[in-house]
Design an enzyme around this catalytic site. Structure first.
Site, PDB file in Angstrom:
ATOM      1  N   ASP A  34       0.831  -1.195   0.000  1.00 57.42           N
ATOM      2  CA  ASP A  34       0.000   0.000   0.000  1.00 57.42           C
ATOM      3  C   ASP A  34       0.874   1.255   0.000  1.00 57.42           C
ATOM      4  O   ASP A  34       1.874   1.327   0.717  1.00 57.42           O
ATOM      5  CB  ASP A  34      -0.891  -0.030   1.243  1.00 57.42           C
ATOM      6  CG  ASP A  34      -1.902   1.085   1.269  1.00 57.42           C
ATOM      7  OD1 ASP A  34      -2.749   1.136   0.360  1.00 57.42           O
ATOM      8  OD2 ASP A  34      -1.862   1.900   2.215  1.00 57.42           O
ATOM      9  N   GLU A  57       1.619  -0.684  -5.162  1.00 57.54           N
ATOM     10  CA  GLU A  57       0.579   0.306  -5.402  1.00 57.54           C
ATOM     11  C   GLU A  57       1.282   1.653  -5.387  1.00 57.54           C
ATOM     12  O   GLU A  57       1.453   2.283  -4.347  1.00 57.54           O
ATOM     13  CB  GLU A  57      -0.505   0.273  -4.316  1.00 57.54           C
ATOM     14  CG  GLU A  57      -1.674   1.197  -4.665  1.00 57.54           C
ATOM     15  CD  GLU A  57      -2.231   1.996  -3.498  1.00 57.54           C
ATOM     16  OE1 GLU A  57      -3.331   2.540  -3.655  1.00 57.54           O
ATOM     17  OE2 GLU A  57      -1.572   2.091  -2.444  1.00 57.54           O
TER      18      GLU A  57
END
Length: 591
Positions: free
Chosen positions: A225, A309
């Protein structure tokens, strides 16, 4: 009408690879958002046992791997992306035993499992942050985070002018033990998600140990993330640019963020509005972290993978994350952000291969996830492919039928491309966003921090419909769902589509089966030209992919073998195949 030239021009863009290469180079990976996938306990929130019970669906669909969004212990201030304990399962979702059962069942069914890792920030209930708040200014405990003195005569102003991606200032002031105002701490997201200090060796050691904890349990990889956000520019300087995780940038270096022309040789350095800029993102120091993580994964058998990401532009910057000694994949958000426009799609596809091939990495395609409006809704807007941060009552409502038609065409285009591809749960059913969700039901912190100016991401996170005739469409044994489902979703339920020829679900199943049989994931890409500016057409191994984004039908010669179509096609009196507008077909390529 546009007719396929009997001898179209071809341009090689990407050479075929080996079907026997590492799994992550070609895999189709399915994202499960745990709270909205399937609920076994009956409390209305999805859980790990619910996921396990539905794994046969994913095996039947034909995916290669499953990516699980966070299920760690968390106060759920940001739906689990505020982690309080990286080595435990939140009771909302089950137990570590439940996770082990899920992992074992997925492996039995031939699917790998990727778990989410959230290293940019923790929850404010993480033991480290609790210790930091108790210890006070100047303590070693505070060095794990980014605490700073404020500006102004009495420290009453934030240390810099950075804004949170969720809206509002990126700094929150603390209160000292004696009740006086204290230091400020940085949070690029919600105030309950304090950013870690990745210059601190203890932080780096901790996350390497977290990696090992899950690798030892048998996971096959990690989706990272905010992979571009952990390291900040020294001194934390002011920055006046716009920051938004969902919508990217409005300007880059003072220039409007628009795609380059298709024939621009510098297109690998173009921007599409899918990148975060500024001194808090994409600092060169992040790459040292991922080289260290790569070494950790290399100690385990089975080609474990790291997935970035990283909302990074230009593509040449994104390629740095997937060099041979760093991560294995990086989501192609430039592709996701590209409007429904053939020249721009051809441009971003070619640029993606140029940059990824330059570092020996696969291109990793994606159209939807838990952070963006589903592509079945985006493509039904008046500007198809535009990316509002949520859609609600009073906003422009998508044309649902047109959006689904284009979404099916976009998906068949994506799955025809060599490389890896990600599917977001429910897209195999053709689900749109819930675009009429009452604002008083919303839970996304972005909605509250912007005072409702941004609707947020709740609309793409509504629990899935499994059975048309059941309460809650079969999501939960009690019929309870943590967010309400639109009544129209009965038509999208799995049991309303399974076995129905031409349904979105059966189209996805056929596409994944054909993709595997034809080895398209490891194939090559050669442009097939001569079909007009509004058509994206290419050859991948023995398959010709034709996506018609124009208003007139594309005519394929009589005798063309259609392997798969995203919508209905027709034949003329001479037996030629007519590909209508907003339709993609896979046909047997001819020499």
């Amino acid at each position: 009408m546009t007719t396929l030239d009997s001898r179209p021009l071809h341009t090689l863009v990407h050479a075929p690879g080996s079907p026997d290469a590492e799994w992550w180079r070609t895999a189709v990976i399915y994202q499960v958002y745990p709270r909205s996938f399937a609920d076994a306990s009956g409390d209305g929130v999805g859980d790990l046992p619910g996921i396990t019970s539905r794994l046969p669906h994913l095996a039947e669909l034909g995916v290669d791997a499953v990516w699980l969004s966070p299920f760690y212990r968390s106060p759920q201030a940001d739906a689990g992306y505020d982690v309080a304990d990286y080595r435990d399962v939140d009771p909302l979702f089950g137990t570590l035993d439940d996770f082990d059962t899920l992992l074992g069942r997925a492996h039995e069914l031939g699917m790998r499992v990727i778990v989410d890792l959230v290293p940019n920030h923790t929850s404010d209930e993480h033991a480290w942050f609790v210790e930091a708040m108790a210890a006070g200014p100047g303590s070693p405990e505070r060095e794990r985070y980014l605490f700073r003195e404020g500006r102004g005569e009495h420290g009453e102003e934030p240390p810099n002018n950075w804004q949170s991606i969720f809206g509002g200032p990126a700094w929150t002031r603390t209160t000292n033990a004696d009740g006086t105002p204290g230091q400020w701490y940085l949070h690029l997201f919600d105030s309950r998600q304090p950013d870690l200090n990745w210059e601190h060796p203890e932080v780096r050691a901790e996350f390497e140990d977290v990696l090992r904890f899950w690798l030892d349990r048998g996971v096959d990889g990690f989706r990272i993330d905010v992979a571009h956000g952990m390291v900040k520019e020294q001194g934390l300087p002011d920055w006046d640019g716009h920051v938004s995780m969902i919508e990217g940038v409005d300007e880059v270096d003072g220039h409007e963020a628009v795609p380059a022309e298709a024939d621009d040789p510098s297109r690998a350095d173009e921007v599409t509005g899918s990148g975060n800029r500024g001194p808090m993102f994409d600092q060169d120091g992040v790459h040292e972290i991922y080289r260290a993580w790569n070494r950790v994964l290399a100690q385990y058998a089975g080609d474990r993978a790291l997935v970035a990401e990283a909302w990074v532009e230009p593509l040449s910057r994104l390629a740095l994350y997937v060099r041979p000694d760093e991560m294995q994949q990086a989501f192609n958000f430039a592709f996701l952000a590209t409007p429904w426009d053939a020249p721009q799609l051809r441009d971003v596809i070619e640029a993606s291969y140029v940059t990824a091939d330059g570092v020996g990495a696969p291109t990793t395609w994606v159209l939807s996830n838990h952070d963006v409006v589903r592509h079945a809704s985006r493509l039904g807007l008046s500007v198809p492919g535009s990316r509002p941060n949520g859609i609600g009552v009073g906003d422009e409502q998508p044309d649902e039928a047109l959006g689904l038609r284009r979404a099916r065409a976009a998906t068949l285009l994506m799955l025809g491309l060599p490389g890896s591809a990600y599917l977001y749960q429910g897209e195999e059913l053709g689900l749109p966003d819930h675009t009429a969700l009452d604002d008083d039901l919303r839970q996304d912190p972005a909605f509250f921090r912007t005072g409702g100016a941004e609707r947020g991401r709740d609309g793409c996170r509504v629990p899935l419909p499994w059975a048309a005739g059941e309460e809650g469409f079969g999501f939960s044994p009690t019929g309870v769902t943590w967010l309400p489902q639109p009544a129209s979703w009965a038509a999208y339920a799995l049991d309303a589509q399974r076995g129905v020829a031409g349904s979105t679900y059966e189209t996805y199943r056929a596409a994944l089966a054909t993709r595997r049989a034809e080895q398209l994931g490891s194939g090559g890409l050669t442009w097939a030209t001569g079909l007009g500016d509004d058509v994206v057409a290419f050859v991948n191994r023995e398959v010709l992919v034709v996506a018609n984004l124009g208003t007139e039908p594309v005519v394929l010669p009589a005798g063309t073998e259609v392997l798969l179509a995203s919508g209905d096609t027709a034949t003329d009196t001479d037996g030629a195949v007519l590909v209508p507008s907003d339709t993609t077909v896979w046909v047997r390529a001819t020499a």
